[in-house]
Design an enzyme around this catalytic site. Sequence first.
Site, mmCIF file in Angstrom:
data_model
loop_
_atom_site.group_PDB
_atom_site.id
_atom_site.type_symbol
_atom_site.label_atom_id
_atom_site.label_comp_id
_atom_site.label_asym_id
_atom_site.label_seq_id
_atom_site.Cartn_x
_atom_site.Cartn_y
_atom_site.Cartn_z
ATOM 1 N N CYS A 78 -0.130 -7.472 -6.262
ATOM 2 C CA CYS A 78 -0.846 -7.065 -5.241
ATOM 3 C C CYS A 78 -2.512 -6.754 -5.577
ATOM 4 C CB CYS A 78 -0.738 -5.854 -4.419
ATOM 5 S SG CYS A 78 1.295 -5.786 -4.314
ATOM 6 N N ARG B 250 -6.234 -2.411 7.703
ATOM 7 C CA ARG B 250 -6.463 -3.219 6.558
ATOM 8 C C ARG B 250 -7.034 -4.238 7.244
ATOM 9 N NH1 ARG B 250 -2.597 -4.297 1.814
ATOM 10 N NH2 ARG B 250 -4.786 -4.934 0.957
ATOM 11 N N ARG C 105 4.360 -7.437 8.371
ATOM 12 C CA ARG C 105 3.057 -7.786 8.435
ATOM 13 C C ARG C 105 2.577 -9.469 8.545
ATOM 14 N NH1 ARG C 105 0.427 -3.901 5.000
ATOM 15 N NH2 ARG C 105 1.513 -1.918 5.531
ATOM 16 N N HIS D 285 7.173 -6.944 1.236
ATOM 17 C CA HIS D 285 6.532 -8.388 1.424
ATOM 18 C C HIS D 285 7.492 -9.319 0.522
ATOM 19 C CE1 HIS D 285 1.897 -6.804 1.441
ATOM 20 N NE2 HIS D 285 2.383 -7.461 2.677
ATOM 21 N N ASP E 198 -6.590 0.877 1.219
ATOM 22 C CA ASP E 198 -5.495 -0.072 0.571
ATOM 23 C C ASP E 198 -6.375 -1.280 0.092
ATOM 24 O OD1 ASP E 198 -2.826 0.945 1.121
ATOM 25 O OD2 ASP E 198 -3.715 1.048 3.323
ATOM 26 N N GLU F 92 -4.744 -8.872 -3.045
ATOM 27 C CA GLU F 92 -3.909 -9.958 -2.818
ATOM 28 C C GLU F 92 -3.757 -10.481 -1.480
ATOM 29 O OE1 GLU F 92 0.070 -11.429 -4.884
ATOM 30 O OE2 GLU F 92 0.771 -10.013 -3.648
ATOM 31 N N ASP F 93 -3.310 -9.263 -0.547
ATOM 32 C CA ASP F 93 -3.274 -9.527 0.890
ATOM 33 C C ASP F 93 -4.197 -10.273 1.634
ATOM 34 O OD1 ASP F 93 -0.687 -8.398 0.568
ATOM 35 O OD2 ASP F 93 -1.506 -6.439 0.444
ATOM 36 N N LEU G 297 -1.605 3.242 3.023
ATOM 37 C CA LEU G 297 -0.413 3.041 3.824
ATOM 38 C C LEU G 297 0.789 3.251 2.947
ATOM 39 C CD1 LEU G 297 -1.211 0.214 6.136
ATOM 40 C CD2 LEU G 297 -1.107 2.666 6.750
HETATM 41 C C1 CIR Z 1 -0.159 -1.578 2.190
HETATM 42 O O1 CIR Z 1 0.901 -1.067 2.934
HETATM 43 O O2 CIR Z 1 -0.636 -2.580 2.743
HETATM 44 C C2 CIR Z 1 -0.542 -1.177 0.834
HETATM 45 N N1 CIR Z 1 -0.198 0.092 0.754
HETATM 46 C C3 CIR Z 1 0.494 -1.664 -0.246
HETATM 47 C C4 CIR Z 1 0.199 -3.362 -0.324
HETATM 48 C C5 CIR Z 1 0.961 -4.043 -1.295
HETATM 49 N N2 CIR Z 1 0.504 -5.468 -1.394
HETATM 50 C C6 CIR Z 1 1.073 -6.462 -1.629
HETATM 51 O O3 CIR Z 1 2.539 -6.269 -2.043
HETATM 52 N N3 CIR Z 1 0.714 -7.668 -1.678
#
Ligand code: CIR
Length: 253
Positions: A248, A85, A131, A161, A60, A65-66, A18
Amino acid sequence: MFKNTIVRIPGESYINGLTTSNLGVPDYEKALKQHGAYIEALKTCGVEVTVLPGHADFPDSTFVEDTAVLTPGFAIISNPGAASRNREVIEMGQVLKSHYENMYYIKSPGTLDGGDILQIDRHFYIGLSARTNLEGAEQLKALLELENYDATIVQLDKFFHLKTGISYLGNQTVVVAGEFIDHPDFQSYKKIIVPPEEEYAANCIRVNDYVIIPSGYPKTKQIINEAGYETIELDMSEFRKLDGGLSCLSLRF
Ligand code: CIR
């Protein structure tokens, strides 16, 4: 002090991840090299690095981290807000079970990405973003309060974020950009202010004796060095293309 980190190598489908950035399609080989350098930097900081293999089903999934919020005593498995995700958390939950006995879960309709969570000592800031929704934020706040932490919910304006625009370096010092420079919730901290043309550098990570920063942001590097921190610079070009920053790419605990 952090002892452990978890990272995941970018999978073959990484280039299909993404993005909102308009910086072009990532170069997969280059992303692998940059990820290798990230692992080496973590080792320089003195942490164990658990390296998970690439996962082609989840483009992704290198942005680990997410998937969780971690403290020394408990893990909270998130509920990522992007449909593609969301199931990344299943395997990460299994991995974290070998480190934690005390685990909690954010549940639908609550959504929450770890990138929206910033810990400053016993206090957590929880960003409301595209998110992380209010239900997810309130679930996290309640779990943290149960464990004797405090939390503040922060509505984001433009940032992707929360941690896209703010990092904590320890010593009551935050690195801030854009909408967080004058944000009332962060007024009590010492601030390292990132100039607008270097905004991407606001996402940096303090890991033990070092602050890891993206390369190519000389003004921010200088201010962080002048504040007394030793920096390690990493080329993040292929992660930036998918809206990813330094924080991340790892879970740190
Ligand atoms: C996303 O859109 O979820 C990934 N392309 C990028 C996530 C980045 N994560 C973060 O800042 N913790």
